[in-house]
Structure formats: structure tokens, C-alpha cells
Write a protein that holds these residues in place. Structure first.
Motif, mmCIF file in Angstrom:
data_model
loop_
_atom_site.group_PDB
_atom_site.id
_atom_site.type_symbol
_atom_site.label_atom_id
_atom_site.label_comp_id
_atom_site.label_asym_id
_atom_site.label_seq_id
_atom_site.Cartn_x
_atom_site.Cartn_y
_atom_site.Cartn_z
ATOM 1 N N UNK A 100 0.830 -1.200 0.000
ATOM 2 C CA UNK A 100 0.000 0.000 0.000
ATOM 3 C C UNK A 100 0.866 1.252 0.000
ATOM 4 N N UNK A 101 0.449 2.197 -0.826
ATOM 5 C CA UNK A 101 1.158 3.479 -0.907
ATOM 6 C C UNK A 101 0.127 4.605 -0.839
ATOM 7 N N UNK A 102 0.622 5.825 -0.865
ATOM 8 C CA UNK A 102 -0.270 6.983 -0.851
ATOM 9 C C UNK A 102 -1.163 6.997 -2.095
ATOM 10 N N UNK A 103 -0.671 6.478 -3.212
ATOM 11 C CA UNK A 103 -1.487 6.435 -4.433
ATOM 12 C C UNK A 103 -2.711 5.542 -4.262
ATOM 13 N N UNK A 104 -2.551 4.437 -3.537
ATOM 14 C CA UNK A 104 -3.695 3.563 -3.267
ATOM 15 C C UNK A 104 -4.737 4.281 -2.417
ATOM 16 N N UNK A 105 -4.272 5.021 -1.431
ATOM 17 C CA UNK A 105 -5.195 5.744 -0.558
ATOM 18 C C UNK A 105 -5.926 6.831 -1.348
#
Length: 159
Positions: free
Chosen positions: A109-114
Motif C-alpha cells: 500500500x502506498x499513498x497512491x492507493x489511498x
């Protein structure tokens, strides 16, 4: 086992959260939840007493916040911070109850997923949802699976 009591804003009781805390010898089963720069398992087992948690909820939550660059959301998306906080709390819970394939997704999970999930859920009507936490946790895993499937089946452009 670690117990976290929950309260309503008015101080009433809510259901408690319970987490199983693995002994140092079992940490190899969950590599993303291993403490960074920790001593070897034999050194660790000597230094911790039986009632101390090796990798508790607070440490796991901090690990998730670091991976998604939480400070970015706090600075640039303060109106969405409540949802980011909610997702950060759900990720360790999902990891503990998910299948190995989903754990791999949760580890990446990364900020892009969020950000993608926030856009995915924007404007939806949740008035008929009775258990919002369970619903959003399910939606989040489905979103991650769908994104993984899209990446796996994407055809690169011809040049």
C-alpha cells in the motif's frame, strides 16, 4: 493478546478491539510487521518479558502511516484526514484477517492507493449501510484487488 478499549465521543462504551501479538519467534511469518532495526529473535526474547508486546498495534499503525506518507494527507488533504485515519486503522486489522494474496497487496500500500480509494468512494451514498467499518474494509480490499487485476491485465501501448 492486546486489548484496546473504545469509547464514544460522549464517553459511552463501544466494542473493544483485540489483537493477537506474535511472539518474537513467529515474526518471520509477518515480515511487514517486524520492528525495524530489531535485534535477533534470541536477543529480543531475552529482553522482553511475557507481558510486553513485540509488535503492537501502535507500532503497526505507525508503520502504515509511514508507508502511505501520512504527513502528505495532513498537509494537503486535511478534509480527507478522517478517512485516511480510518484506513490506517483498518489496514493492520485487514492484514490479520486476510488471505496471503491480500496480505501481499496490503504490504504494498502506498499513498497512491489511498488517494485512489478516496476518489473511488467519493460521493457514494452510505445511508443504508449498517456496519460502516466492515463495509469500508470490504470495499478497500476489493478496490486493491481490482487495481491489481487492472495492472496485471493491462496491455502496454505499441510504439
Amino acid at each position: 493478546m492486546q486489548k484496546i478499549e473504545q469509547r464514544t465521543k460522549k464517553g459511552g462504551h463501544r466494542s473493544n478491539l483485540y489483537f493477537l501479538v506474535l511472539s518474537p519467534e513467529k515474526q518471520h511469518l509477518y515480515p511487514s510487521h517486524r520492528k525495524p532495526e530489531s535485534p535477533s529473535p534470541s536477543e529480543e526474547s531475552e529482553s522482553l518479558s511475557d507481558d510486553e508486546s513485540y509488535w503492537g498495534y501502535a507500532e503497526r499503525l505507525e508503520d502504515v502511516k509511514n508507508r502511505i506518507e501520512y504527513d502528505y494527507f495532513a498537509k494537503h488533504m486535511p478534509d480527507q484526514l478522517y478517512m485516511v485515519d480510518f484506513l490506517c486503522q483498518c489496514i493492520p486489522e485487514l492484514y490479520d484477517t486476510s488471505f496471503p494474496e491480500d496480505r501481499k497487496l496490503l504490504n504494498k500500500i502506498s499513498s497512491l492507493d489511498i488517494i485512489g480509494f478516496l476518489h473511488y468512494t467519493a460521493g457514494r451514498n452510505y445511508s443504508g449501510v449498517k456496519n460502516m467499518k466492515a463495509y469500508l474494509k470490504t470495499m478497500f480490499l476489493e478496490y486493491l484487488r481490482n487495481e491489481q487485476l487492472l495492472l496485471a491485465t493491462a496491455v502496454p501501448p505499441k510504439i
